[in-house]
Design an enzyme around this catalytic site. Sequence first.
Site, short mmCIF file in Angstrom:
data_model
loop_
_atom_site.label_atom_id
_atom_site.label_comp_id
_atom_site.label_asym_id
_atom_site.label_seq_id
_atom_site.Cartn_x
_atom_site.Cartn_y
_atom_site.Cartn_z
NE ARG A 109 63.21 7.15 95.22
CZ ARG A 109 63.09 8.38 94.75
NH1 ARG A 109 64.14 9.01 94.24
NH2 ARG A 109 61.92 8.99 94.75
CG HIS B 66 57.29 7.85 92.50
ND1 HIS B 66 57.42 7.67 93.85
CD2 HIS B 66 57.97 9.01 92.20
CE1 HIS B 66 58.14 8.67 94.35
NE2 HIS B 66 58.48 9.48 93.37
CD GLN C 295 55.87 13.21 92.65
OE1 GLN C 295 56.97 13.11 93.15
NE2 GLN C 295 55.23 14.36 92.56
CG ASP D 24 59.11 11.41 85.07
OD1 ASP D 24 59.89 12.23 85.58
OD2 ASP D 24 59.09 10.19 85.40
CB CYS E 70 57.26 13.64 89.71
SG CYS E 70 58.48 12.83 88.65
NE ARG F 188 56.38 12.91 96.90
CZ ARG F 188 57.47 12.20 96.58
NH1 ARG F 188 58.27 12.61 95.61
NH2 ARG F 188 57.75 11.05 97.20
N1 CP Z 1 59.82 13.27 92.61
C1 CP Z 1 60.70 12.56 93.33
O1 CP Z 1 60.43 11.44 93.79
O2 CP Z 1 61.88 13.18 93.55
P1 CP Z 1 63.17 12.55 94.22
O3 CP Z 1 63.75 11.55 93.26
O4 CP Z 1 64.07 13.74 94.44
O5 CP Z 1 62.79 11.89 95.51
N1 NVA Z 2 60.73 8.34 86.38
C1 NVA Z 2 61.68 8.95 87.27
C2 NVA Z 2 60.97 9.55 88.44
C3 NVA Z 2 61.88 10.30 89.38
C4 NVA Z 2 61.16 10.82 90.60
C5 NVA Z 2 62.71 7.93 87.73
O1 NVA Z 2 62.34 6.79 88.05
O2 NVA Z 2 63.89 8.26 87.73
#
Ligand code: CP
Ligand code: NVA
Length: 307
Positions: A105, A132, A135, A223, A262, A290
């Site tokens: 990540r 992502h 997700q 989101d 998400c 997930r």
């Molecule tokens: N939806 C999602 O990716 O959540 P986290 O940021 O908690 O991993």
């Molecule tokens: N758009 C959000 C998604 C979190 C899972 C971010 O990148 O923070």
Amino acid sequence: MTALRHFLDLDVLEPVTLRGILDDSVARKRRRRLGQVEAPLVGKTLAMIFEKPSTRTRVSFEVAMRQLGGETVMLSQVDMHLGRGESIADTARVLSRYVDVIMIRTQSHDKLLDLAAHATVPIINGLTDRTHPCQLMADIMTFEEHRGPIAGRTIAWSGDGNNMAASWIQAAVRFDFKLNIACPEAYMPATPILTWAKEHQGRITVSHDVAAAIKGADCVVTDTWVSMSDTRTDGKRELLEPYRIDRAAMALAKPDAVFMHCLPVYRGQEVVPEVVDGPQSVVWDEAENRLHAQKGILAWCLNVPTI
Ligand code: CP
Ligand code: NVA
């Protein structure tokens, strides 16, 4: 040598591959519910690199590996030399000698691509500034559990044209559904992703008209207005106010439309509590999925035969 099975993005994977991963995820969820224990990843290790916080991605990957018999190593850039100048290429080379698969990540999508270019094990995109995809696998799985095949259906996105919106765009092409996006001019989805979708006959509309986007939709998605490491936040919330999902917005969708997010959710900002905690919301199933979707992704990356 056969090509490594990286899970980088939905646009670089074939629909048949993505459908295979989903079918496998659904089957694994069913078998787990029946109490069947399976451990095809005994002896395998997943390294997880987190440059940003995570609840769902971290825990679901960790539990998925354990339930499949494997192990995980958690790495944050502060406790790796990556955080103090060792290159991503060298990190990729070294980790590939220890582990069987790496999930990252990262703020920078280019870092993900660099990791994949230099690793000799599969790389999984656990969220970047751009996309992502993990997700989305859980999201498609959740929609289909509740409403049947997603092909030909209409999904409405209202809010920031962010990394999640980008993966929804790629998913619309790969899973053949219509996607209506409503977002402010300043927060449109990235042009290259829209161009790619157009070149691939994606049925995507982008406008500033929330009502038009949601009208008749089978699913409404939003989101957070401020993503992790979001730097463009000046006046952003004000611009996004009209894109909040409330009961009036949900009422424009089909009566049996589902609401998805998400998570993490910011109640009162992108969605009101009555919707995210209401009867049309499937966000907890989405979060649970997930775990099951990660299993399908890991099994595919590690070439585990489907049962
Ligand atoms: N939806 C999602 O990716 O959540 P986290 O940021 O908690 O991993
Ligand atoms: N758009 C959000 C998604 C979190 C899972 C971010 O990148 O923070």
